[in-house]
Design an enzyme around this catalytic site. Structure first.
Site, PDB file in Angstrom:
ATOM      1  N   THR A  47     -29.258  13.705  -5.844  1.00 51.35           N
ATOM      2  CA  THR A  47     -27.941  13.066  -5.036  1.00 51.35           C
ATOM      3  C   THR A  47     -28.147  11.583  -4.998  1.00 51.35           C
ATOM      4  OG1 THR A  47     -27.645  15.149  -3.895  1.00 51.35           O
ATOM      5  CG2 THR A  47     -26.564  13.296  -3.080  1.00 51.35           C
ATOM      6  N   SER A 105     -21.595  15.853  -4.955  1.00 51.49           N
ATOM      7  CA  SER A 105     -20.876  17.049  -5.675  1.00 51.49           C
ATOM      8  C   SER A 105     -20.797  16.728  -7.157  1.00 51.49           C
ATOM      9  CB  SER A 105     -19.423  17.353  -5.162  1.00 51.49           C
ATOM     10  OG  SER A 105     -19.481  17.962  -3.732  1.00 51.49           O
ATOM     11  N   ILE A 108     -32.913  12.682   0.415  1.00 58.96           N
ATOM     12  CA  ILE A 108     -33.838  13.523  -0.325  1.00 58.96           C
ATOM     13  C   ILE A 108     -34.777  14.332   0.577  1.00 58.96           C
ATOM     14  CG2 ILE A 108     -35.636  13.597  -2.393  1.00 58.96           C
ATOM     15  CD1 ILE A 108     -32.759  13.089  -3.072  1.00 58.96           C
ATOM     16  N   THR A 109     -34.816  15.482   0.500  1.00 62.27           N
ATOM     17  CA  THR A 109     -35.862  16.327   1.333  1.00 62.27           C
ATOM     18  C   THR A 109     -37.300  15.857   1.237  1.00 62.27           C
ATOM     19  OG1 THR A 109     -34.151  18.088   1.577  1.00 62.27           O
ATOM     20  CG2 THR A 109     -36.548  18.662   2.296  1.00 62.27           C
ATOM     21  N   ILE A 157     -21.022  33.710  22.663  1.00 63.64           N
ATOM     22  CA  ILE A 157     -21.566  34.806  23.878  1.00 63.64           C
ATOM     23  C   ILE A 157     -22.599  34.446  24.600  1.00 63.64           C
ATOM     24  CG2 ILE A 157     -23.277  36.791  23.449  1.00 63.64           C
ATOM     25  CD1 ILE A 157     -22.178  37.524  20.672  1.00 63.64           C
ATOM     26  N   GLU A 172     -27.297  21.735  -1.521  1.00 62.29           N
ATOM     27  CA  GLU A 172     -27.412  22.464  -2.820  1.00 62.29           C
ATOM     28  C   GLU A 172     -25.988  23.052  -3.494  1.00 62.29           C
ATOM     29  OE1 GLU A 172     -31.096  24.829  -3.644  1.00 62.29           O
ATOM     30  OE2 GLU A 172     -31.907  23.587  -2.016  1.00 62.29           O
ATOM     31  N   GLU A 174     -17.075  24.312  -1.272  1.00 62.92           N
ATOM     32  CA  GLU A 174     -16.054  24.089  -2.327  1.00 62.92           C
ATOM     33  C   GLU A 174     -16.810  24.022  -3.731  1.00 62.92           C
ATOM     34  OE1 GLU A 174     -16.522  22.325   0.383  1.00 62.92           O
ATOM     35  OE2 GLU A 174     -14.786  22.834   1.496  1.00 62.92           O
TER      36      GLU A 174
END
Ligand SMILES: Cc1cc2nc3c(=O)[nH]c(=O)nc-3n(C[C@H](O)[C@H](O)[C@H](O)COP(=O)(O)OP(=O)(O)OC[C@H]3O[C@@H](n4cnc5c(N)ncnc54)[C@H](O)[C@@H]3O)c2cc1C
Length: 381
Positions: free
Chosen positions: A129, A135, A160-161, A339, A365, A369
């Site tokens: 990305t 996308s 970025i992870t 709840i 990921e 859409e």
């Protein structure tokens, strides 16, 4: 916990038990501390490495645990039931960076990088990305130009992870601007001159997961760090995302199950109008719908994992599993807060965090859409 109907063999059931006990004992007590500080839990990841959870499906010859895609899904599910942020790190490390190297790199590269990744000595990141391409990942602007026996990389990657805590990265870059989709994958190491970490994101959820920008300023990447052949990177990335979607589906099932477990417990304890909440049919119906949807999501995820195990094409099954499971998780987290009433809105109860963490699952990921686009493309081809 409301148990799953999905039948597991003895080994898979034991792996579930190990992951569950680890999550309850080692992760639960520190979840909120790391969520508040947004610090990455390094020590916890060393322990996950020790358990084999950072090299779950990779062969033992590379230091992996040699488990199946279904067992991988079970581990991620169990971690997410307690802490989706930890599960996200495990999913990204295994399914994106490490899997890209395992599936597409040459033997020399695999031997060099996989053992440290599988043991957790080094964490991995995967850069697709960018600021202007999410996308539409093929619209990336990061470029790599060949100069002798090096590739010169320029550009940046976004969200970025493991951006700041990772040491080994797979980065996608355009290698021929004149050709549509001429994208290649490269192995980068932290410390290469010109490779730096930019902004660390301050996030709504998944807060202990490390999410950063990566910057490439004339990074000289050795030619042997090209993964596979030139121009194949985008095709490789799509295959990686197929597998990654099963992991995000599993993460969604685990998060939703955690929200349901907490809701059942709370509904049995909380009294209103002289009764426990669990005695009201309005609450019972919410719990019943949550349990039914979670079980359906789990079966879709396990089915996609088993198809992967059999070597079948998983593009459609993984997209369906990810889409259904992530949207189920969003509904489950929402109902869980409902709840709990006002107590669902405060940080003493786990559903508050599930409600924040869950939103990533319909985005990362491939958004919902994008999953629908993938599913429709498969139906109409
Ligand atoms: C916490 C976190 C961790 C991440 N980790 C990683 C990582 O490790 N590596 C990595 O490479 N990326 C990572 N990402 C990036 C993630 O994969 C992208 O955010 C995601 O793919 C969406 O891209 P985008 O954010 O640019 O949204 P956009 O693509 O700009 O989309 C915005 C909206 O428009 C919709 N949209 C776009 N195109 C269409 C269309 N054709 N039809 C209908 N709707 C459309 C989208 O579905 C979405 O709702 C991470 C993101 C986050 C938030």
């Amino acid at each position: 916990m409301a148990e799953t109907a999905a039948a597991l063999n003895e080994q898979s059931a034991m792996i579930r038990q190990t992951a569950r006990e680890f999550a309850e004992k080692e992760i639960k007590p520190i979840v909120m501390e790391y969520d508040e500080s947004q610090e990455f839990p390094k020590e916890l990841f060393s322990k996950l490495g020790g358990l084999g959870f950072l090299g779950i499906t990779f062969p033992e010859e590379y230091g992996g645990a040699g488990l199946s895609p279904l067992e991988s899904a079970i581990i991620i599910e169990e971690l997410a039931r307690v802490d989706p942020s930890t599960a996200l790190g495990v999913a990204a490390h295994n399914g994106l960076c490490t899997n890209h190297i395992f599936l597409f790199a040459g033997e020399v590269q695999k031997k060099k990088y996989l053992p440290d990744l599988c043991s957790g000595k080094k964490l991995g990141g995967w850069g697709l990305t960018e600021v202007f391409s999410g996308s539409d990942a093929g619209g990336m602007r990061t470029v790599a130009v060949k100069e002798g026996n090096k590739w010169i990389l320029n550009g940046s990657k976004n969200f970025i992870t493991h951006g700041s805590v990772g040491e080994t990265f797979v980065v996608l870059a355009v290698t021929d601007k004149t050709k549509q989709g001429a994208i290649s994958a490269f192995l980068l190491e932290k410390g290469m001159p010109g490779f730096s970490v930019g902004k660390k994101e301050n996030k709504l959820g998944m807060r202990s997961s490390d999410t950063c920008q990566l910057i490439f300023d004339n990074v000289r990447v050795p030619a042997e760090n090209l993964i596979g052949s030139e121009g194949e990177g985008f095709k490789q990335a799509l295959q990686i995302l197929d597998g990654g979607r099963i992991s995000i589906g599993a993460l969604s099932v685990g998060l939703a199950q955690g929200a349901l477990d907490a809701s059942i417990k709370y509904a049995k304890e909380r009294h209103q109008f002289g009764k426990t909440l669990s005695e009201f049919q309005g609450i019972q119906f919410k719990l019943a719908d949550m349990a039914m949807e979670i079980e359906a999501a789990r079966l879709l995820v396990y089915n996609a994992a088993e198809m992967k195990m059999r070597g079948e094409n998983i593009t459609l099954a993984a997209a369906q599993a990810k889409l259904f499971a992530s949207e189920t998780a969003v509904r489950a987290a929402n109902e869980a807060v409902q709840i709990h009433g006002g107590y669902g809105f405060i940080k003493e109860f786990p559903v508050e965090k599930f409600y924040r963490d869950v939103k990533l699952l319909t985005i990362g990921e491939g958004t919902s859409e994008v999953q629908r686009m993938v599913i429709a493309r498969n139906l109409l081809k």
